[in-house]
Design a protein around this motif. Sequence first.
Motif, mmCIF file in Angstrom:
data_model
loop_
_atom_site.group_PDB
_atom_site.id
_atom_site.type_symbol
_atom_site.label_atom_id
_atom_site.label_comp_id
_atom_site.label_asym_id
_atom_site.label_seq_id
_atom_site.Cartn_x
_atom_site.Cartn_y
_atom_site.Cartn_z
ATOM 1 N N THR A 38 31.948 -8.257 -9.906
ATOM 2 C CA THR A 38 31.539 -8.438 -11.304
ATOM 3 C C THR A 38 31.365 -9.856 -11.655
ATOM 4 O O THR A 38 30.640 -10.453 -12.464
ATOM 5 C CB THR A 38 32.732 -7.886 -12.318
ATOM 6 N N ALA A 39 32.281 -10.943 -11.160
ATOM 7 C CA ALA A 39 32.353 -12.370 -11.416
ATOM 8 C C ALA A 39 30.946 -12.857 -10.822
ATOM 9 O O ALA A 39 30.524 -13.766 -11.448
ATOM 10 C CB ALA A 39 33.480 -12.916 -10.740
ATOM 11 N N THR A 40 30.641 -12.419 -9.788
ATOM 12 C CA THR A 40 29.493 -13.166 -8.983
ATOM 13 C C THR A 40 28.190 -12.379 -9.420
ATOM 14 O O THR A 40 27.255 -12.877 -8.831
ATOM 15 C CB THR A 40 29.707 -13.050 -7.522
ATOM 16 N N HIS A 41 28.267 -11.280 -10.058
ATOM 17 C CA HIS A 41 26.928 -10.670 -10.338
ATOM 18 C C HIS A 41 25.780 -11.425 -11.285
ATOM 19 O O HIS A 41 26.468 -12.233 -12.122
ATOM 20 C CB HIS A 41 27.136 -9.239 -11.242
ATOM 21 N N LYS A 42 24.782 -11.475 -10.903
ATOM 22 C CA LYS A 42 23.687 -12.421 -11.450
ATOM 23 C C LYS A 42 23.764 -12.038 -13.164
ATOM 24 O O LYS A 42 23.313 -12.995 -13.731
ATOM 25 C CB LYS A 42 22.468 -12.186 -11.088
ATOM 26 N N GLU A 43 24.213 -10.870 -13.579
ATOM 27 C CA GLU A 43 23.858 -10.525 -14.980
ATOM 28 C C GLU A 43 25.157 -11.127 -15.693
ATOM 29 O O GLU A 43 24.922 -11.033 -16.835
ATOM 30 C CB GLU A 43 23.888 -8.889 -15.045
ATOM 31 N N ASN A 44 25.942 -11.619 -15.087
ATOM 32 C CA ASN A 44 27.118 -12.043 -15.706
ATOM 33 C C ASN A 44 27.268 -13.724 -15.595
ATOM 34 O O ASN A 44 28.111 -14.382 -15.935
ATOM 35 C CB ASN A 44 28.381 -11.682 -15.017
ATOM 36 N N ILE A 45 25.928 -14.180 -15.538
ATOM 37 C CA ILE A 45 25.879 -15.673 -15.480
ATOM 38 C C ILE A 45 25.786 -16.193 -17.029
ATOM 39 O O ILE A 45 25.172 -15.342 -17.575
ATOM 40 C CB ILE A 45 24.486 -16.077 -14.895
ATOM 41 N N ALA A 46 26.742 -16.974 -17.422
ATOM 42 C CA ALA A 46 27.060 -17.359 -18.648
ATOM 43 C C ALA A 46 25.656 -18.128 -18.977
ATOM 44 O O ALA A 46 25.085 -19.097 -18.601
ATOM 45 C CB ALA A 46 28.059 -18.495 -18.800
ATOM 46 N N GLU A 47 25.358 -17.434 -20.180
ATOM 47 C CA GLU A 47 24.144 -18.018 -20.935
ATOM 48 C C GLU A 47 24.412 -19.084 -22.112
ATOM 49 O O GLU A 47 23.595 -19.885 -22.435
ATOM 50 C CB GLU A 47 23.303 -16.663 -21.722
ATOM 51 N N ASN A 48 25.784 -19.245 -22.610
ATOM 52 C CA ASN A 48 26.152 -20.119 -23.572
ATOM 53 C C ASN A 48 27.640 -20.319 -23.383
ATOM 54 O O ASN A 48 28.299 -19.527 -22.522
ATOM 55 C CB ASN A 48 25.599 -19.813 -24.891
ATOM 56 N N LYS A 49 28.309 -21.199 -23.965
ATOM 57 C CA LYS A 49 29.735 -21.351 -24.066
ATOM 58 C C LYS A 49 30.420 -20.165 -24.297
ATOM 59 O O LYS A 49 31.713 -20.148 -23.952
ATOM 60 C CB LYS A 49 30.156 -22.892 -24.594
ATOM 61 N N ASP A 51 29.943 -16.877 -23.769
ATOM 62 C CA ASP A 51 29.444 -15.728 -23.018
ATOM 63 C C ASP A 51 30.565 -16.063 -21.558
ATOM 64 O O ASP A 51 30.180 -16.941 -20.782
ATOM 65 C CB ASP A 51 28.026 -15.821 -22.158
ATOM 66 N N THR A 52 31.587 -15.530 -21.555
ATOM 67 C CA THR A 52 32.560 -15.732 -20.636
ATOM 68 C C THR A 52 32.985 -14.630 -19.665
ATOM 69 O O THR A 52 33.828 -14.633 -19.225
ATOM 70 C CB THR A 52 34.126 -16.056 -21.498
ATOM 71 N N LEU A 53 32.220 -13.344 -19.948
ATOM 72 C CA LEU A 53 32.359 -12.434 -19.066
ATOM 73 C C LEU A 53 32.804 -12.810 -17.666
ATOM 74 O O LEU A 53 33.709 -12.206 -16.726
ATOM 75 C CB LEU A 53 31.380 -11.418 -19.155
ATOM 76 N N GLY A 54 31.776 -13.352 -16.993
ATOM 77 C CA GLY A 54 31.927 -13.864 -15.421
ATOM 78 C C GLY A 54 33.186 -14.601 -15.205
ATOM 79 O O GLY A 54 33.819 -14.528 -14.487
ATOM 80 N N LEU A 55 33.481 -15.591 -16.220
ATOM 81 C CA LEU A 55 34.686 -16.428 -16.113
ATOM 82 C C LEU A 55 36.002 -15.405 -16.239
ATOM 83 O O LEU A 55 36.809 -15.589 -15.242
ATOM 84 C CB LEU A 55 34.848 -17.528 -17.050
ATOM 85 N N GLU A 56 35.879 -14.355 -17.014
ATOM 86 C CA GLU A 56 37.229 -13.689 -17.171
ATOM 87 C C GLU A 56 37.244 -12.894 -15.873
ATOM 88 O O GLU A 56 38.420 -12.388 -15.503
ATOM 89 C CB GLU A 56 36.847 -12.623 -18.267
#
Length: 166
Positions: A38-49, A51-56
């Motif tokens: 989930t963290a490395t999935h391309k759809e979870n790349i942050a688009e703005n500050k 957007d923290t799903l990838g970080l979480e």
Amino acid sequence: MIKNYPKFSKVQLHQIIKTELLRVKILAFNSAQIAHDTATHKENIAENKYDTLGLEAAYLAYGQTQRVIECDQDIQLFENLKVKNFEEDTSINIGALVVLQYDESIQLLFISPCAGGAKIQYCDQEISLVTTTSPIGKQLLGKYKDDEIELVINGIKQTKQIIEVI
């Protein structure tokens, strides 16, 4: 032996506990893998500050990876535990299966070097793993069959009698 209880085999009990510890490790590993994906999935790349799903998910993956390491340590500690039966004159310590009675209830506890709070089923009985650092583990350490311990649970004082040490 305890009335209405089967004869417990410490060798079988140890195997069941090791199997449970391995099952918990596999679950933790799978959870870590899912969180990593989930963290490395391309759809979870942050688009703005915001957007923290990838970080979480990355924090979760790290925590789950730490859990896998803890599981490995638990398995190693348990594998180093020698299987032994306790005699009447042997005090309770790590490796003992303790049967407590209070009121009309029976409680089975295995004094374990790790994995406190885990529960297993053996011979149609629920056995809780407790460590010597838990409140009940501290009270049981060094006691003998027929001794009593006192615990305060939810503000209520309970006296439990040790009716068997296996």
